[in-house]
Design a protein around this motif. Structure first.
Motif, PDB file in Angstrom:
ATOM      1  N   TRP A  33       0.849  -1.178   0.000  1.00  0.00           N
ATOM      2  CA  TRP A  33       0.000   0.000   0.000  1.00  0.00           C
ATOM      3  C   TRP A  33       0.893   1.240   0.000  1.00  0.00           C
ATOM      4  O   TRP A  33       2.049   1.196   0.427  1.00  0.00           O
ATOM      5  CB  TRP A  33      -0.878   0.022   1.245  1.00  0.00           C
ATOM      6  CG  TRP A  33      -1.909  -1.054   1.271  1.00  0.00           C
ATOM      7  CD1 TRP A  33      -1.778  -2.317   1.760  1.00  0.00           C
ATOM      8  CD2 TRP A  33      -3.240  -0.963   0.770  1.00  0.00           C
ATOM      9  NE1 TRP A  33      -2.939  -3.022   1.604  1.00  0.00           N
ATOM     10  CE2 TRP A  33      -3.861  -2.205   0.998  1.00  0.00           C
ATOM     11  CE3 TRP A  33      -3.972   0.052   0.165  1.00  0.00           C
ATOM     12  CZ2 TRP A  33      -5.181  -2.474   0.629  1.00  0.00           C
ATOM     13  CZ3 TRP A  33      -5.282  -0.201  -0.191  1.00  0.00           C
ATOM     14  CH2 TRP A  33      -5.873  -1.443   0.035  1.00  0.00           C
ATOM     15  N   THR A  36       0.617   6.601   2.770  1.00  0.00           N
ATOM     16  CA  THR A  36      -0.201   7.812   2.650  1.00  0.00           C
ATOM     17  C   THR A  36      -0.009   8.763   3.818  1.00  0.00           C
ATOM     18  O   THR A  36       0.016   9.993   3.635  1.00  0.00           O
ATOM     19  CB  THR A  36      -1.683   7.428   2.520  1.00  0.00           C
ATOM     20  OG1 THR A  36      -1.813   6.402   1.540  1.00  0.00           O
ATOM     21  CG2 THR A  36      -2.513   8.627   2.124  1.00  0.00           C
ATOM     22  N   LEU A 194      -6.682  -5.697  -6.493  1.00  0.00           N
ATOM     23  CA  LEU A 194      -6.852  -4.427  -7.193  1.00  0.00           C
ATOM     24  C   LEU A 194      -6.174  -4.474  -8.549  1.00  0.00           C
ATOM     25  O   LEU A 194      -5.160  -5.152  -8.728  1.00  0.00           O
ATOM     26  CB  LEU A 194      -6.264  -3.268  -6.367  1.00  0.00           C
ATOM     27  CG  LEU A 194      -6.913  -2.976  -5.019  1.00  0.00           C
ATOM     28  CD1 LEU A 194      -6.213  -1.797  -4.355  1.00  0.00           C
ATOM     29  CD2 LEU A 194      -8.409  -2.701  -5.159  1.00  0.00           C
ATOM     30  N   TYR A 198      -2.421   0.752  -9.388  1.00  0.00           N
ATOM     31  CA  TYR A 198      -3.506   1.413  -8.677  1.00  0.00           C
ATOM     32  C   TYR A 198      -2.939   2.558  -7.845  1.00  0.00           C
ATOM     33  O   TYR A 198      -1.723   2.683  -7.668  1.00  0.00           O
ATOM     34  CB  TYR A 198      -4.241   0.418  -7.767  1.00  0.00           C
ATOM     35  CG  TYR A 198      -3.546   0.215  -6.434  1.00  0.00           C
ATOM     36  CD1 TYR A 198      -3.969   0.901  -5.303  1.00  0.00           C
ATOM     37  CD2 TYR A 198      -2.436  -0.628  -6.310  1.00  0.00           C
ATOM     38  CE1 TYR A 198      -3.323   0.745  -4.084  1.00  0.00           C
ATOM     39  CE2 TYR A 198      -1.794  -0.787  -5.102  1.00  0.00           C
ATOM     40  CZ  TYR A 198      -2.234  -0.106  -3.990  1.00  0.00           C
ATOM     41  OH  TYR A 198      -1.587  -0.250  -2.787  1.00  0.00           O
ATOM     42  N   SER A 200      -4.001   4.572  -4.016  1.00  0.00           N
ATOM     43  CA  SER A 200      -4.899   4.670  -2.869  1.00  0.00           C
ATOM     44  C   SER A 200      -4.605   5.946  -2.086  1.00  0.00           C
ATOM     45  O   SER A 200      -3.463   6.404  -2.039  1.00  0.00           O
ATOM     46  CB  SER A 200      -4.758   3.449  -1.946  1.00  0.00           C
ATOM     47  OG  SER A 200      -3.476   3.412  -1.357  1.00  0.00           O
ATOM     48  N   TYR A 202      -6.735   8.648   1.216  1.00  0.00           N
ATOM     49  CA  TYR A 202      -7.851   8.832   2.133  1.00  0.00           C
ATOM     50  C   TYR A 202      -8.728   9.996   1.684  1.00  0.00           C
ATOM     51  O   TYR A 202      -8.225  11.037   1.282  1.00  0.00           O
ATOM     52  CB  TYR A 202      -7.353   9.113   3.551  1.00  0.00           C
ATOM     53  CG  TYR A 202      -6.598   7.974   4.178  1.00  0.00           C
ATOM     54  CD1 TYR A 202      -7.268   6.966   4.864  1.00  0.00           C
ATOM     55  CD2 TYR A 202      -5.206   7.899   4.082  1.00  0.00           C
ATOM     56  CE1 TYR A 202      -6.572   5.921   5.441  1.00  0.00           C
ATOM     57  CE2 TYR A 202      -4.507   6.852   4.655  1.00  0.00           C
ATOM     58  CZ  TYR A 202      -5.194   5.866   5.328  1.00  0.00           C
ATOM     59  OH  TYR A 202      -4.511   4.819   5.890  1.00  0.00           O
ATOM     60  N   PHE A 250      -8.602   3.394  -8.585  1.00  0.00           N
ATOM     61  CA  PHE A 250      -8.383   4.205  -7.399  1.00  0.00           C
ATOM     62  C   PHE A 250      -9.051   3.514  -6.209  1.00  0.00           C
ATOM     63  O   PHE A 250     -10.187   3.031  -6.322  1.00  0.00           O
ATOM     64  CB  PHE A 250      -8.967   5.605  -7.584  1.00  0.00           C
ATOM     65  CG  PHE A 250      -8.200   6.446  -8.558  1.00  0.00           C
ATOM     66  CD1 PHE A 250      -7.165   7.264  -8.145  1.00  0.00           C
ATOM     67  CD2 PHE A 250      -8.507   6.405  -9.919  1.00  0.00           C
ATOM     68  CE1 PHE A 250      -6.446   8.032  -9.044  1.00  0.00           C
ATOM     69  CE2 PHE A 250      -7.802   7.168 -10.831  1.00  0.00           C
ATOM     70  CZ  PHE A 250      -6.767   7.981 -10.396  1.00  0.00           C
ATOM     71  N   PHE A 251      -8.328   3.485  -5.093  1.00  0.00           N
ATOM     72  CA  PHE A 251      -8.862   2.864  -3.879  1.00  0.00           C
ATOM     73  C   PHE A 251      -8.940   3.911  -2.784  1.00  0.00           C
ATOM     74  O   PHE A 251      -7.945   4.580  -2.474  1.00  0.00           O
ATOM     75  CB  PHE A 251      -7.979   1.704  -3.419  1.00  0.00           C
ATOM     76  CG  PHE A 251      -8.574   0.944  -2.264  1.00  0.00           C
ATOM     77  CD1 PHE A 251      -9.457  -0.097  -2.490  1.00  0.00           C
ATOM     78  CD2 PHE A 251      -8.267   1.281  -0.953  1.00  0.00           C
ATOM     79  CE1 PHE A 251     -10.026  -0.792  -1.437  1.00  0.00           C
ATOM     80  CE2 PHE A 251      -8.831   0.602   0.110  1.00  0.00           C
ATOM     81  CZ  PHE A 251      -9.718  -0.442  -0.132  1.00  0.00           C
ATOM     82  N   ASP A 253      -8.990   4.565   0.935  1.00  0.00           N
ATOM     83  CA  ASP A 253      -8.501   3.781   2.069  1.00  0.00           C
ATOM     84  C   ASP A 253      -9.123   4.199   3.401  1.00  0.00           C
ATOM     85  O   ASP A 253      -8.663   3.769   4.455  1.00  0.00           O
ATOM     86  CB  ASP A 253      -6.969   3.900   2.138  1.00  0.00           C
ATOM     87  CG  ASP A 253      -6.332   2.710   2.839  1.00  0.00           C
ATOM     88  OD1 ASP A 253      -7.029   1.715   3.077  1.00  0.00           O
ATOM     89  OD2 ASP A 253      -5.128   2.782   3.149  1.00  0.00           O
ATOM     90  N   TRP A 278     -13.089   2.374  -9.444  1.00  0.00           N
ATOM     91  CA  TRP A 278     -12.648   2.617  -8.073  1.00  0.00           C
ATOM     92  C   TRP A 278     -13.158   1.532  -7.144  1.00  0.00           C
ATOM     93  O   TRP A 278     -14.072   0.773  -7.469  1.00  0.00           O
ATOM     94  CB  TRP A 278     -13.109   3.990  -7.587  1.00  0.00           C
ATOM     95  CG  TRP A 278     -14.591   4.191  -7.592  1.00  0.00           C
ATOM     96  CD1 TRP A 278     -15.387   4.453  -8.673  1.00  0.00           C
ATOM     97  CD2 TRP A 278     -15.470   4.156  -6.461  1.00  0.00           C
ATOM     98  NE1 TRP A 278     -16.702   4.580  -8.292  1.00  0.00           N
ATOM     99  CE2 TRP A 278     -16.788   4.401  -6.939  1.00  0.00           C
ATOM    100  CE3 TRP A 278     -15.281   3.949  -5.098  1.00  0.00           C
ATOM    101  CZ2 TRP A 278     -17.900   4.444  -6.102  1.00  0.00           C
ATOM    102  CZ3 TRP A 278     -16.390   3.985  -4.248  1.00  0.00           C
ATOM    103  CH2 TRP A 278     -17.676   4.231  -4.753  1.00  0.00           C
ATOM    104  N   CYS A 280     -13.228   0.553  -2.482  1.00  0.00           N
ATOM    105  CA  CYS A 280     -13.135   1.182  -1.167  1.00  0.00           C
ATOM    106  C   CYS A 280     -13.393   0.164  -0.068  1.00  0.00           C
ATOM    107  O   CYS A 280     -13.824  -0.967  -0.332  1.00  0.00           O
ATOM    108  CB  CYS A 280     -14.140   2.330  -1.045  1.00  0.00           C
ATOM    109  SG  CYS A 280     -15.875   1.800  -1.056  1.00  0.00           S
TER     110      CYS A 280
END
Length: 476
Positions: A33, A36, A194, A198, A200, A202, A250-251, A253, A278, A280
């Motif tokens: 991941w 972020t 995914l 990709y 990700s 928030y 797009f994820f 998070d 997308w 989620c």
């Protein structure tokens, strides 16, 4: 403004960079991941550098050689990775004694004094949401005047400042995707469920649920879902699509993106107009009407924490979910063509041989597209950790969350269900779910439709069974 380095440090071989931060263990299939939380802080400091060492294969020596280029180093850490992260911090300080270096993350937010006491090289730790705390350090503000900071004074005394108020206006935070573009290679980040590549990030923080095991709401995010505006989210998607056109998915998070259904629907409608694919995180309580709006707006997959198929266990962990509701939700997802990655936990309070069997049968019944099975992990700062300590489920000889190789252990045990039995049940869960004839036929059909998917699934299969064999060998 100080020259700042934001670092996800090197870790054990096979370390899984999960949940946007420092995940607890190696996983069955390696995944990464985006960092972020660190990227969000880096976005506030022009000229800062973000290094995510593990997915990019960057060794500590190469990072240390850059130490004199920086005035400030911020490392994200976790309870399981703290020892190895401390080695990285001490190496940076040894190479540049003038460097101001500290940690962020749930581990230090929960135990700032113990973290600082572990080494004189740690100058500070920042609690909860730390972005503006770090910015004030970089601006040269006196430590004593920075909210949310614990630090070592000049005479070595550990000091704790008042906590920083929770950020209410999430639109104050700059986009993280420009930081990804500048400092990270998107091809290095992959998740089995995914599309690749990709991205990700928030769209909000906090979670309404009160699950006793969940680390983030109890330590850094809180239980109020604070969100960015719909237009702010859409603007970042638009920027990222233009800047990184190869992104296929797009994820979002957020702990539970569907906590605010009207907002989720509004974002879905905008994404549908843009033609964005997308996915989620969601709770298994989303009504069919909302699921359909999200699906029509480009939703491809939901990551859903089912945890258990036993209702009493769900009550014990304050999940706020009914098993019959989860069944209905799963049926709606199947009907609408929304894929689900289901997550389950074995060894939660109330677990028995019978409830494990019940959960395995429940998983095969609702039949998510993919699943992951974890062992209950009582992280410090959670209600589960406090309950386990009080009830005697967590003994000193088995309190570690991972072994020296990063493989997740079973720290909890009960008079009727021991560590080893919980540990072994994970392999049985995977075997019985994935080696069913209908699931095998589904996977083979998916592979036949796409050569790329065939290569991915074969690679994942090899990794999966190699990991399980290694895991079992270490257990015995």
């Amino acid at each position: 403004m100080m020259r700042a380095l934001f670092l996800q440090a090197p870790a054990c071989d096979g370390f899984d960079g999960g949940a946007g931060s420092r995940y607890q263990a190696r996983r069955e299939i390696r995944s990464f991941w985006y960092p972020t939380w660190l990227a969000q802080a880096a976005a506030l400091l022009p000229g800062s550098k973000l290094i995510d060492a593990v997915p990019h294969g960057i060794e500590l020596d190469a990072i240390v050689r850059q130490a004199r280029q920086f005035d400030l180093a911020v490392l994200h850490t976790s309870t399981p990775s703290f020892r190895s992260d401390l080695i990285a911090l001490e190496a940076l300080k040894a190479a540049n004694p003038a460097l101001i270096a500290g940690f962020v993350g749930a581990k230090v937010a929960v135990d700032p004094a113990g973290s600082l006491a572990s080494s004189p090289s740690i100058d500070f730790v920042a609690g909860n949401e730390f972005e503006f705390t770090i910015r004030e350090i970089a601006e040269g503000r006196e430590f004593a005047r920075i909210a949310g900071l614990s630090y070592r004074d000049r005479d070595g005394t550990i000091r704790h400042n008042p906590p920083r108020p929770v950020l209410e206006d999430m639109d104050q935070l700059p986009f993280v995707t420009p930081v990804y573009q500048r400092h990270l290679s998107i091809d290095k980040y992959f998740i089995g469920y995914l599309h690749h590549p990709y991205i990700s990030f928030y769209t909000g923080r906090g979670c309404k649920s009160r699950c006793t095991f969940c680390l983030w709401p109890q330590t850094v995010g809180g239980h109020r879902y604070r969100t960015r505006s719909v237009n702010n989210v859409i603007d970042e998607i638009a920027w990222a699509r233009h800047a990184m056109p190869r992104v296929k998915e797009f994820f979002f998070d957020d702990d539970t993106f569907t906590d605010d259904r009207p907002r989720a629907e509004a974002i879905a409608r905008e994404l549908g107009r843009m033609g964005v694919t997308w996915s989620c995180n969601a709770k298994a309580n989303v009504p069919r009407e909302t699921l359909k709006i999200m699906r029509d707006g480009g939703l491809r997959l939901l990551v859903v924490g089912y945890e258990s198929g036993n209702q009493q266990i769900l009550h014990n962990i304050r999940k706020g979910m009914r098993v019959d509701m989860a069944r209905t939700f799963a049926r709606h997802c199947h009907d609408l063509g929304i894929k689900v990655h289901g997550t389950f936990i074995l060894g939660l309070p109330g677990e028995t041989r019978q409830t494990i069997e019940e959960t395995i049968r429940f998983a095969t019944e609702i039949n998510p597209h993919t699943l992951q099975v974890s062992i209950a992990a009582p992280y410090p700062g959670t209600a589960l950790h406090r309950e386990a300590a009080e009830q005697g489920w967590l003994d000193a000889d088995n309190a570690e969350l991972v072994d020296d190789n990063g493989v997740q252990l079973a720290p909890l045990s009960y008079p009727h269900l021991g560590h080893q039995e919980i540990f072994d049940s994970v392999k049985d869960f995977y075997r019985r779910f994935y080696l069913r004839a209908p699931k095998i036929a589904s996977i083979v059909g998916e592979m036949a439709r796409s050569p790329q998917m065939m290569r991915r699934r074969l690679r994942e299969g090899v990794e999966f069974f190699r990991f399980l064999r290694e895991r079992q060998a270490k257990a015995h």
